[in-house]
Design a protein around this motif. Structure first.
Motif, PDB file in Angstrom:
ATOM      1  N   SER A 146      -8.648  20.430 102.911  1.00 45.33           N
ATOM      2  CA  SER A 146      -9.667  19.373 102.851  1.00 45.33           C
ATOM      3  C   SER A 146      -9.337  18.239 103.817  1.00 45.33           C
ATOM      4  CB  SER A 146      -9.804  18.838 101.430  1.00 45.33           C
ATOM      5  OG  SER A 146      -8.604  18.210 101.029  1.00 45.33           O
ATOM      6  N   GLU A 147      -8.054  17.927 104.007  1.00 44.54           N
ATOM      7  CA  GLU A 147      -7.674  16.909 104.987  1.00 44.54           C
ATOM      8  C   GLU A 147      -7.996  17.368 106.398  1.00 44.54           C
ATOM      9  OE1 GLU A 147      -3.580  16.078 104.328  1.00 44.54           O
ATOM     10  OE2 GLU A 147      -3.954  14.997 102.457  1.00 44.54           O
ATOM     11  N   ASN A 148      -7.729  18.632 106.683  1.00 46.47           N
ATOM     12  CA  ASN A 148      -8.047  19.159 108.019  1.00 46.47           C
ATOM     13  C   ASN A 148      -9.550  19.209 108.251  1.00 46.47           C
ATOM     14  OD1 ASN A 148      -5.406  19.481 108.781  1.00 46.47           O
ATOM     15  ND2 ASN A 148      -5.300  21.631 108.142  1.00 46.47           N
ATOM     16  N   ALA A 149     -10.310  19.470 107.213  1.00 48.43           N
ATOM     17  CA  ALA A 149     -11.762  19.528 107.370  1.00 48.43           C
ATOM     18  C   ALA A 149     -12.349  18.141 107.579  1.00 48.43           C
ATOM     19  CB  ALA A 149     -12.394  20.174 106.136  1.00 48.43           C
ATOM     20  N   SER A 150     -11.704  17.124 107.021  1.00 53.34           N
ATOM     21  CA  SER A 150     -12.244  15.770 107.160  1.00 53.34           C
ATOM     22  C   SER A 150     -11.817  15.096 108.460  1.00 53.34           C
ATOM     23  CB  SER A 150     -11.819  14.922 105.956  1.00 53.34           C
ATOM     24  OG  SER A 150     -10.415  14.751 105.969  1.00 53.34           O
ATOM     25  N   ARG A 151     -10.893  15.693 109.186  1.00 52.37           N
ATOM     26  CA  ARG A 151     -10.473  15.103 110.463  1.00 52.37           C
ATOM     27  C   ARG A 151     -11.593  15.190 111.474  1.00 52.37           C
ATOM     28  NH1 ARG A 151      -4.999  17.786 112.118  1.00 52.37           N
ATOM     29  NH2 ARG A 151      -5.838  17.190 114.125  1.00 52.37           N
ATOM     30  N   ASP A 152     -11.559  14.259 112.412  1.00 49.90           N
ATOM     31  CA  ASP A 152     -12.641  14.183 113.391  1.00 49.90           C
ATOM     32  C   ASP A 152     -12.404  15.082 114.595  1.00 49.90           C
ATOM     33  OD1 ASP A 152     -14.899  13.380 114.683  1.00 49.90           O
ATOM     34  OD2 ASP A 152     -14.054  11.512 115.418  1.00 49.90           O
ATOM     35  N   PHE A 153     -11.177  15.295 114.968  1.00 53.28           N
ATOM     36  CA  PHE A 153     -10.797  16.100 116.130  1.00 53.28           C
ATOM     37  C   PHE A 153     -11.331  15.524 117.451  1.00 53.28           C
ATOM     38  CE2 PHE A 153     -10.680  19.270 112.672  1.00 53.28           C
ATOM     39  CZ  PHE A 153      -9.361  19.634 112.767  1.00 53.28           C
ATOM     40  N   ASN A 198       0.207  27.787  91.139  1.00 51.74           N
ATOM     41  CA  ASN A 198      -0.871  26.798  91.011  1.00 51.74           C
ATOM     42  C   ASN A 198      -0.577  25.551  91.840  1.00 51.74           C
ATOM     43  OD1 ASN A 198      -2.328  28.393  89.273  1.00 51.74           O
ATOM     44  ND2 ASN A 198      -1.549  27.435  87.418  1.00 51.74           N
ATOM     45  N   ILE A 199       0.675  25.083  91.837  1.00 50.15           N
ATOM     46  CA  ILE A 199       1.038  23.918  92.645  1.00 50.15           C
ATOM     47  C   ILE A 199       0.842  24.213  94.127  1.00 50.15           C
ATOM     48  CG2 ILE A 199       2.998  22.493  93.364  1.00 50.15           C
ATOM     49  CD1 ILE A 199       4.021  22.730  90.456  1.00 50.15           C
ATOM     50  N   GLN A 200       1.244  25.405  94.569  1.00 48.12           N
ATOM     51  CA  GLN A 200       1.068  25.786  95.974  1.00 48.12           C
ATOM     52  C   GLN A 200      -0.409  25.881  96.333  1.00 48.12           C
ATOM     53  OE1 GLN A 200       3.518  26.072  98.224  1.00 48.12           O
ATOM     54  NE2 GLN A 200       1.929  26.355  99.769  1.00 48.12           N
ATOM     55  N   ALA A 201      -1.222  26.414  95.437  1.00 44.10           N
ATOM     56  CA  ALA A 201      -2.659  26.523  95.702  1.00 44.10           C
ATOM     57  C   ALA A 201      -3.301  25.141  95.809  1.00 44.10           C
ATOM     58  CB  ALA A 201      -3.331  27.325  94.594  1.00 44.10           C
ATOM     59  N   ILE A 202      -2.882  24.206  94.967  1.00 45.03           N
ATOM     60  CA  ILE A 202      -3.423  22.844  95.041  1.00 45.03           C
ATOM     61  C   ILE A 202      -3.011  22.173  96.347  1.00 45.03           C
ATOM     62  CG2 ILE A 202      -3.244  20.545  93.995  1.00 45.03           C
ATOM     63  CD1 ILE A 202      -3.059  21.985  91.265  1.00 45.03           C
ATOM     64  N   ALA A 203      -1.749  22.382  96.762  1.00 43.63           N
ATOM     65  CA  ALA A 203      -1.290  21.803  98.030  1.00 43.63           C
ATOM     66  C   ALA A 203      -2.055  22.386  99.208  1.00 43.63           C
ATOM     67  CB  ALA A 203       0.208  22.048  98.185  1.00 43.63           C
ATOM     68  N   ASP A 204      -2.303  23.681  99.198  1.00 38.04           N
ATOM     69  CA  ASP A 204      -3.083  24.315 100.273  1.00 38.04           C
ATOM     70  C   ASP A 204      -4.501  23.778 100.314  1.00 38.04           C
ATOM     71  OD1 ASP A 204      -0.877  25.793 100.977  1.00 38.04           O
ATOM     72  OD2 ASP A 204      -1.540  27.615  99.923  1.00 38.04           O
ATOM     73  N   ALA A 205      -5.092  23.588  99.131  1.00 35.20           N
ATOM     74  CA  ALA A 205      -6.464  23.089  99.081  1.00 35.20           C
ATOM     75  C   ALA A 205      -6.558  21.660  99.606  1.00 35.20           C
ATOM     76  CB  ALA A 205      -6.988  23.154  97.655  1.00 35.20           C
TER      77      ALA A 205
END
Length: 114
Positions: free
Chosen positions: A94-101, A83-90
């Motif tokens: 979400s951080e990668n999705a919010s990046r502007d690139f 569960n901790i690993q799944a939360i870290a992956d999520a």
């Protein structure tokens, strides 16, 4: 004695129909069979329930058995780690999705110009 009991029953208006005469022997047979096979049936039932729990690894029941439940402590720790690993992956997703690139697009456009 029997005739005295029968006269009291008939005085109360309880009919002795052939149906009631037929039910008494079957009730007696059931009672005798239950006395004979009841303990055996109960022991086979309990044994089959324990075997079912053992074969199917029914965690909801077996976690309360004194010596058998120690393996579930390790599984709980592994579940918490997953569960901790799944939360870290999520959160990483979400951080990668919010990046502007924007920087990567600028580098790509600069490379195409050259």
């Amino acid at each position: 004695m029997f005739s005295k009991i029968m006269s009291q029953i008939n005085n109360k208006g309880i009919p002795l129909t052939p149906m009631s005469k037929k039910k008494m022997p079957s009730l007696y047979k059931t009672t005798v069979a239950l006395k004979t096979w009841g303990l055996s049936g109960l022991s086979f039932g309990i044994t089959s329930f324990v075997l079912l729990c053992y074969v199917t690894e029914w965690r909801t029941v077996l976690q309360f058995c004194p010596y058998y439940n120690t393996k579930y402590n390790q599984l709980d720790i592994e579940d918490k780690l997953k569960n901790i690993q799944a939360i870290a992956d999520a959160t990483e997703r979400s951080e990668n999705a919010s990046r502007d690139f924007q920087h990567e697009r600028d580098v790509k456009s600069n490379n195409e110009r050259e």
